[in-house]
Structures are given as C-alpha cells and as structure tokens.
Design a protein around this motif. Structure first.
Motif, PDB file in Angstrom:
ATOM      1  N   GLU A 157      -3.090  15.083   4.036  1.00  0.00           N
ATOM      2  CA  GLU A 157      -4.552  15.095   3.980  1.00  0.00           C
ATOM      3  C   GLU A 157      -5.115  14.443   2.719  1.00  0.00           C
ATOM      4  O   GLU A 157      -6.245  13.967   2.722  1.00  0.00           O
ATOM      5  N   ILE A 158      -4.354  14.453   1.648  1.00  0.00           N
ATOM      6  CA  ILE A 158      -4.858  13.956   0.365  1.00  0.00           C
ATOM      7  C   ILE A 158      -3.936  12.884  -0.195  1.00  0.00           C
ATOM      8  O   ILE A 158      -2.768  12.765   0.189  1.00  0.00           O
ATOM      9  N   ILE A 165     -11.105  16.112  -8.467  1.00  0.00           N
ATOM     10  CA  ILE A 165     -11.016  16.264  -7.017  1.00  0.00           C
ATOM     11  C   ILE A 165     -12.207  15.540  -6.393  1.00  0.00           C
ATOM     12  O   ILE A 165     -13.360  15.823  -6.714  1.00  0.00           O
ATOM     13  N   LEU A 184     -13.587  14.671  -2.717  1.00  0.00           N
ATOM     14  CA  LEU A 184     -13.570  14.763  -1.258  1.00  0.00           C
ATOM     15  C   LEU A 184     -14.953  14.587  -0.640  1.00  0.00           C
ATOM     16  O   LEU A 184     -15.076  14.259   0.533  1.00  0.00           O
ATOM     17  N   ILE A 224      -7.266  13.533  -7.196  1.00  0.00           N
ATOM     18  CA  ILE A 224      -6.959  13.987  -5.838  1.00  0.00           C
ATOM     19  C   ILE A 224      -8.084  13.534  -4.919  1.00  0.00           C
ATOM     20  O   ILE A 224      -9.252  13.884  -5.129  1.00  0.00           O
ATOM     21  N   LYS A 225      -7.737  12.720  -3.919  1.00  0.00           N
ATOM     22  CA  LYS A 225      -8.742  12.189  -2.989  1.00  0.00           C
ATOM     23  C   LYS A 225      -8.337  12.491  -1.548  1.00  0.00           C
ATOM     24  O   LYS A 225      -7.176  12.760  -1.252  1.00  0.00           O
ATOM     25  N   SER A 226      -9.327  12.408  -0.682  1.00  0.00           N
ATOM     26  CA  SER A 226      -9.048  12.540   0.743  1.00  0.00           C
ATOM     27  C   SER A 226      -8.444  11.235   1.265  1.00  0.00           C
ATOM     28  O   SER A 226      -8.904  10.145   0.928  1.00  0.00           O
ATOM     29  N   LYS A 227      -7.415  11.361   2.110  1.00  0.00           N
ATOM     30  CA  LYS A 227      -6.814  10.156   2.678  1.00  0.00           C
ATOM     31  C   LYS A 227      -7.745   9.509   3.697  1.00  0.00           C
ATOM     32  O   LYS A 227      -7.851   8.293   3.783  1.00  0.00           O
ATOM     33  N   GLN A 271     -13.319  10.183   3.781  1.00  0.00           N
ATOM     34  CA  GLN A 271     -13.831  10.455   2.443  1.00  0.00           C
ATOM     35  C   GLN A 271     -15.336  10.679   2.496  1.00  0.00           C
ATOM     36  O   GLN A 271     -16.089   9.855   3.003  1.00  0.00           O
ATOM     37  N   ILE A 298      -5.764  21.191   3.730  1.00  0.00           N
ATOM     38  CA  ILE A 298      -6.323  20.434   2.601  1.00  0.00           C
ATOM     39  C   ILE A 298      -6.238  21.269   1.332  1.00  0.00           C
ATOM     40  O   ILE A 298      -5.830  20.784   0.271  1.00  0.00           O
ATOM     41  N   ILE A 332      -4.047  20.462  -2.077  1.00  0.00           N
ATOM     42  CA  ILE A 332      -4.677  20.379  -3.407  1.00  0.00           C
ATOM     43  C   ILE A 332      -4.005  21.356  -4.362  1.00  0.00           C
ATOM     44  O   ILE A 332      -3.697  21.021  -5.516  1.00  0.00           O
TER      45      ILE A 332
END
Length: 410
Positions: free
Chosen positions: A231-232, A259, A261, A285-288, A291, A302, A306
């Motif tokens: 997810e990330i 972070i 997201l 840390i990012k959303s895959k 976004q 998720i 994290i």
C-alpha cells in the motif's frame, strides 16, 4: 410473586425482562411496560403518559413498546455479546447531534447491531448526547495546558463510555465507534486508547460516515508487521540509507518521518523543516496508489505498513509530520502507543509548530490498557491461588525487599 394487585397485561414486558436479563445491574434505573404476543412481538399498552410521569417521579427511565418491538431486540439490550458506543470529536458544535445519527445509521448496517438505537443506548445506560462527543472549535497546539485539558476530557468521557457508566463490567464487550475531525488530536486520542480496545473507526465522506478500520474482532491486527509493502512506498534519505535499520543504534538521530497520503503534499516544506530541527535523516512514507484520494474500504493494512516502516527505522529521537486521512492517523496513534520517543509537529497557517507533548509522555499512558492488564493479573492470581500455585515471600521466608514483604505469582 407480586407485591401489589393489578389488572391488565402491560406487566408482561417487565416480567420477561426480569427473567431473561443476565446482568441485573442494567435494570437498576429502568422500568418496563408492554404486552407481549405469543410470537415475541411487544405491543402497545394504555396510559403511557401517566406511566411515564410515575417513572419520572421514581427517577426511572420507562422502556415501552415505542422503544422495543420484539423479544430479540430486548435480548440485544439486556444481554449483549457486544455493545456499540459512539464517540465523535468535532470542531463544529452545530453538527454533533447530526453526526451521532449518521454514525448510528452506519452501525446498523452491521447485522450484529441491527437493533442499535442511540435513544435506547441512552435510556438503558443513563447516557446523554454530551457523553458521546467532544467539541473543540479551535485548538492552540502550542499550549500544553489546553492540550492536557482536551486529553483529560477525552479520557473521562471514554472511561464512562467503555464501561457504560459501570453497568458493563467486561470492557471487551464494548465496541467503540469513533470519528475525529483534526488529525493531530486524533493521533493523541489513538495513543490514549491503545491497541487493546475493540474499536471501529469511521471516515466522513460524501455526506455519510464509512467504516474504514474495523478492530472489533481483533484490536491488535494493525500491529501485525508486514514483510512487504503493498500500500505504501518508503524513501530513506541517502546519507542514512545504509545505517537506518533495526540495528542502527541511533546513527541517524534525529530522524524526521514524513507521512504523505492526503492531498496536501508536506514533503518539500518538511525537508526544509528538517534543517530547522537539525534532523540527520528522513523517512518519507507515501501511498503507492490513489495519492490524496484513498478509496473507501479497509484501511487497516495501510496502518500496519506505516507502523512497520516506522518501527523498523525508528531512532532514539524521532520527529513526525503528516498529511493523511484522520482515521489512519488515529489508528496509527493506537498502534504506536506511548512507547516511542516521537515529537509531533502540527501544520497550521503555512508552517509547522512542535506540539509540546511527546508521544512517550506518561500522561498519554492508556488508562484502558492498564484496566485490562490489572484485570488479567487478578484473574491469573485467583486461578493460581485456587490451584495452590501462589507463593508468598516475606520476612519469614526466603527473601527480603527493602524490609517489606513482596508477592510473587509463581
């Protein structure tokens, strides 16, 4: 059987209630009137207004066929396997009551809770609307005194909710249905709750509340660490990329955790802020996918990912900034607990300010976790004592402890 003579059939609901209620404490402040058919329907009776006045005079809440329609529904309230309660944090006082009703609608979508009604929760457990929400129109995140007061109110209200004012003794039977509106406060609320309380977290979108993190059956599932991230994505700064690991021993102290997201991108400003706080390394840390626009669904994984990224890369001094949906931050607080040395930075008016409460401060220690722990220790002690396995050490036995007796569960 009865201490007074009376006629009619409105006594039937009271008699059946007395027979089927396993926890008699719930009957302490309520009275009942209603007729019951052979197929379990609870049907109207006469003189309700008069009976309500009498109950009010006796300081009782009257339960009538207007409240309960069937024996199955009566069982739900008298002998719950699990009882939902609601807690809402909002910065808009005029929307509190509306939000309660909207979460009630969301709760009733779960087949387990199809009989749930806020009005009945209030009647059976002597609650008021005010017990179920916390309003903070504005918050000064630089004021420790103000934040401590808010957290104290949160603890007090949730202590009453999670025991239903002492009527339900087993806290595991209570499921907290919670929604918050300010992510930074939500992080601290989560830390206070800990990860042992059965909880369902809601996200408000398109005029309705949606269940996005369900911890009602396994409150610790968000603490299950992941071997891979689906997810990330995680980016570590190059200077510390090799040393920032489980065995880093603080070589990247301080560490800035970012972070990202939600729609607001904190990375550029966060990296500039990194110089201000003199952090040596950073963890982004990012959303895959999706976004800034996470689809409604189960967000538990998720949170777990994290948590894994933070726990695997944590240093002895950590700083946290974030742009993420409130439910994810609330759940992250639950899983982080008050154990990690993390300094939180709140974004307001185009800049970051350090919140004067670190996540590992004693005041954030979960009172709910303590209650559960003490209960387990007591149960273990009683069982071992019954089995003859409890040993007591004192002055006349094999050891001393500062001149005092000490107890050991063996």
């Amino acid at each position: 059987m009865f201490d007074n003579q009376f006629s009619g059939e409105s006594y039937k609901l009271a008699v059946v209630t007395g027979i089927i209620a396993k926890n008699k404490d719930i009957l302490e402040n309520v009275a009942f009137t209603g007729n019951i058919t052979s197929d379990g329907l609870i049907i109207p009776v006469k003189y309700l207004d008069k009976k309500k006045k009498i109950a009010q005079k006796e300081v009782k809440t009257l339960i009538t066929p207007e409240d309960i329609e069937t024996i199955d529904e009566l069982h739900f309230w008298l002998n719950p396997e699990h009882m939902p309660v609601i807690f809402i944090h909002s910065n808009k006082p005029d929307l509190a009551s509306q939000s309660l009703k909207q979460i009630e609608d969301a709760i009733k979508k779960d087949e387990r809770f199809k009989h749930f009604k806020i009005e009945n929760l209030k009647k059976f457990y002597q609650l008021q609307d005010e017990d179920m929400y916390l309003i903070t129109p504005s918050v000064d995140f630089s004021s420790k005194e103000e934040l401590v007061n808010i957290l104290s109110m949160f603890k007090r209200k949730n202590k009453n909710l999670l025991s239903l004012k002492g009527i339900i003794k087993d806290q595991h039977k209570v499921i907290l249905n919670i929604s918050a509106s300010i992510s930074t406060l939500a992080l601290y609320f989560g830390v206070v709750l800990g990860n042992r309380q059965a909880t369902i977290i809601y996200h408000f979108q398109d005029g309705a509340y949606h269940k996005v993190i369900d911890l009602s059956e396994n409150s610790r599932k968000i603490k299950q660490k992941k071997s891979e991230f689906k997810e990330i994505s995680v980016d570590k700064d190059m200077e510390c990329a090799e040393s920032i690991s489980k065995s880093s021993g603080g070589s990247c102290d301080p560490l800035l955790i970012i972070i990202y997201l939600a729609s607001h991108n904190p990375i550029d400003q966060g990296l500039k802020y990194k110089e201000q706080i003199k952090a040596k390394g950073h963890l982004i840390i990012k959303s895959k996918d999706n976004q800034g626009n996470l689809p409604i669904g189960d967000w538990s994984n998720i949170v777990s990912e994290i948590y894994t990224a933070i726990d695997d890369n944590k240093q002895s001094e950590n700083h946290l900034i974030f742009s993420a949906p409130v439910p994810i931050i609330l759940a992250l607080g639950m899983v982080l607990g008050y154990f990690l040395p993390i300094r939180v930075h709140h974004y307001a008016r185009g800049e970051y300010i350090e919140v004067p409460i670190n996540l590992n401060e004693e005041l954030l220690k979960s009172p709910f976790l303590i209650c559960i722990f003490l209960k387990r220790v007591l149960i273990k002690f009683i069982k071992r004592r019954k089995n003859g396995k409890t040993r007591v050490y004192g002055k006349n036995h094999n050891s001393y402890h500062n001149g005092r007796s000490k107890w050991q569960i063996g």
